[in-house]
Design a protein around this motif. Structure first.
Motif, mmCIF file in Angstrom:
data_model
loop_
_atom_site.group_PDB
_atom_site.id
_atom_site.type_symbol
_atom_site.label_atom_id
_atom_site.label_comp_id
_atom_site.label_asym_id
_atom_site.label_seq_id
_atom_site.Cartn_x
_atom_site.Cartn_y
_atom_site.Cartn_z
ATOM 1 N N SER A 19 -61.218 -32.915 6.740
ATOM 2 C CA SER A 19 -61.063 -32.373 5.385
ATOM 3 C C SER A 19 -59.587 -32.251 5.029
ATOM 4 O O SER A 19 -59.190 -32.479 3.880
ATOM 5 C CB SER A 19 -61.763 -31.012 5.263
ATOM 6 N N GLN A 162 -77.624 -22.888 5.628
ATOM 7 C CA GLN A 162 -77.902 -21.890 4.596
ATOM 8 C C GLN A 162 -78.355 -20.571 5.202
ATOM 9 O O GLN A 162 -77.930 -19.496 4.764
ATOM 10 C CB GLN A 162 -78.961 -22.413 3.634
ATOM 11 N N VAL A 190 -68.795 -27.111 3.642
ATOM 12 C CA VAL A 190 -69.914 -26.326 3.105
ATOM 13 C C VAL A 190 -69.407 -25.327 2.055
ATOM 14 O O VAL A 190 -69.993 -24.267 1.863
ATOM 15 C CB VAL A 190 -70.699 -25.600 4.229
ATOM 16 N N ALA A 191 -68.335 -25.680 1.371
ATOM 17 C CA ALA A 191 -67.742 -24.771 0.382
ATOM 18 C C ALA A 191 -68.726 -24.428 -0.734
ATOM 19 O O ALA A 191 -68.796 -23.269 -1.178
ATOM 20 C CB ALA A 191 -66.477 -25.392 -0.203
ATOM 21 N N ASP A 192 -69.489 -25.402 -1.206
ATOM 22 C CA ASP A 192 -70.444 -25.132 -2.284
ATOM 23 C C ASP A 192 -71.512 -24.149 -1.829
ATOM 24 O O ASP A 192 -71.916 -23.254 -2.597
ATOM 25 C CB ASP A 192 -71.105 -26.435 -2.749
ATOM 26 N N GLU A 193 -71.965 -24.299 -0.596
ATOM 27 C CA GLU A 193 -72.981 -23.393 -0.067
ATOM 28 C C GLU A 193 -72.440 -21.976 0.099
ATOM 29 O O GLU A 193 -73.146 -20.995 -0.125
ATOM 30 C CB GLU A 193 -73.501 -23.932 1.276
ATOM 31 N N GLN A 195 -70.007 -20.627 -1.775
ATOM 32 C CA GLN A 195 -69.935 -20.076 -3.131
ATOM 33 C C GLN A 195 -71.299 -19.595 -3.611
ATOM 34 O O GLN A 195 -71.415 -18.533 -4.241
ATOM 35 C CB GLN A 195 -69.418 -21.130 -4.103
ATOM 36 N N ALA A 196 -72.335 -20.360 -3.313
ATOM 37 C CA ALA A 196 -73.667 -20.042 -3.810
ATOM 38 C C ALA A 196 -74.213 -18.735 -3.251
ATOM 39 O O ALA A 196 -75.090 -18.119 -3.864
ATOM 40 C CB ALA A 196 -74.631 -21.186 -3.492
ATOM 41 N N GLU A 197 -73.694 -18.293 -2.105
ATOM 42 C CA GLU A 197 -74.151 -17.044 -1.507
ATOM 43 C C GLU A 197 -73.506 -15.814 -2.133
ATOM 44 O O GLU A 197 -73.927 -14.694 -1.854
ATOM 45 C CB GLU A 197 -73.862 -17.048 0.000
ATOM 46 N N LEU A 201 -69.477 -16.832 -7.926
ATOM 47 C CA LEU A 201 -68.914 -18.155 -7.672
ATOM 48 C C LEU A 201 -67.392 -18.070 -7.574
ATOM 49 O O LEU A 201 -66.655 -18.602 -8.414
ATOM 50 C CB LEU A 201 -69.312 -19.152 -8.760
ATOM 51 N N THR A 203 -63.378 -18.391 -6.609
ATOM 52 C CA THR A 203 -62.485 -19.511 -6.367
ATOM 53 C C THR A 203 -62.294 -19.696 -4.861
ATOM 54 O O THR A 203 -62.115 -18.726 -4.130
ATOM 55 C CB THR A 203 -61.114 -19.262 -7.018
ATOM 56 N N VAL A 204 -62.346 -20.947 -4.420
ATOM 57 C CA VAL A 204 -62.221 -21.254 -2.996
ATOM 58 C C VAL A 204 -60.828 -21.801 -2.708
ATOM 59 O O VAL A 204 -60.336 -22.675 -3.432
ATOM 60 C CB VAL A 204 -63.288 -22.270 -2.552
#
Length: 257
Positions: A19, A162, A190-193, A195-197, A201, A203-204
């Protein structure tokens, strides 16, 4: 003596550093790279500091053997646990390390910041000093994520990832978290996952942009920046020497699939 045309070495405990490599390659298109993933020993975050130092030393020797001009540690755990010892043992070594982007999150004005990392990264003085430095400007929540890097390294199915993220992040699910600092280079996958928790949402932040800018400044200062346009070459190496592992590296890097 290092030459401008020599490649840059990048290493991580496994696939996570890809990454970071992806960002480095985009920001420095005239540079060639050699990446070494120590996937046979991944992840480093559940090991002792002494073991991380030993493994990092072995990887550095392999990168030196292919004549890299600079080495970037694309692993937060190895940066914190091994960089000082590597620099002391190799005064000739041109070495940079990635760091969690906590300063960037604070400078952006975020007030409630969740810092995710391995247990070893969070326990070492380097990150503790950063947290102490910024506690007056923001509320910072360091959260160890045991098992997460392992799932990402071994490409576990989405349901497993998840379930673990839900367990780890449940205490913050209904809190106002406006930024998440990813203190492990595996976690951007897994940044989107993540955020979803969380409710807002957030900022990462990763350390990738910071280490890329630092690398460019460093090469310019050392007069090692390659300014000659050419087709960029990226060589991938792994301690798990299988065609499947290298194919996974290419896929995660976006070279195929």
């Amino acid at each position: 003596m290092s030459q401008r045309s020599d490649p840059i070495g990048v290493f991580d405990s496994g696939v996570g550093g890809l990454s970071t490599l992806r960002v480095l390659a985009q920001q420095l298109p005239n540079e060639d790279f050699v990446f070494f993933g120590d996937s046979a020993n991944a992840p480093y975050g559940n090991k002792s500091q002494v073991e991380v130092q030993r493994l990092s030393e072995r990887v550095v020797q392999q990168l030196q053997a292919v004549h890299v001009k600079t080495i970037v540690i694309a692993c937060n755990t190895a940066t914190s646990a091994a960089k000082p010892q590597l620099m002391a043992a190799h005064p000739e070594l041109d070495l940079l390390g990635i760091e969690p982007a906590l300063k960037a999150a604070v400078d952006a004005g975020h007030k409630r910041i969740l810092v995710l990392g391995t247990a070893l990264t969070l326990s070492l003085p380097k990150l503790k000093a950063q947290v102490a430095r910024f506690q007056g400007q923001a509320t910072i929540y360091p959260q160890a994520c045991p098992g997460l890097a392992e799932l990402i390294e071994h490409q576990a199915d989405a349901e497993q990832v998840q379930a673990l993220l839900h367990q780890l992040l449940q205490p913050y699910a209904n809190q106002t978290i406006d930024a998440v600092v990813l203190g492990c280079t595996h976690y951007p996958f897994v940044a989107d996952e993540i955020q979803a928790e969380l409710a807002q949402l957030p900022t990462v932040y990763t350390g990738d942009a910071g280490v890329a800018a630092n690398l460019q400044r460093h090469l310019q200062r050392r007069q090692l920046l390659n300014v000659t346009p050419h087709v960029q070459q990226i060589q991938l190496m792994s301690s798990r020497k299988t065609p499947a592992e290298l194919a996974l590296y290419r896929q995660l890097l976006g070279l195929e699939g």
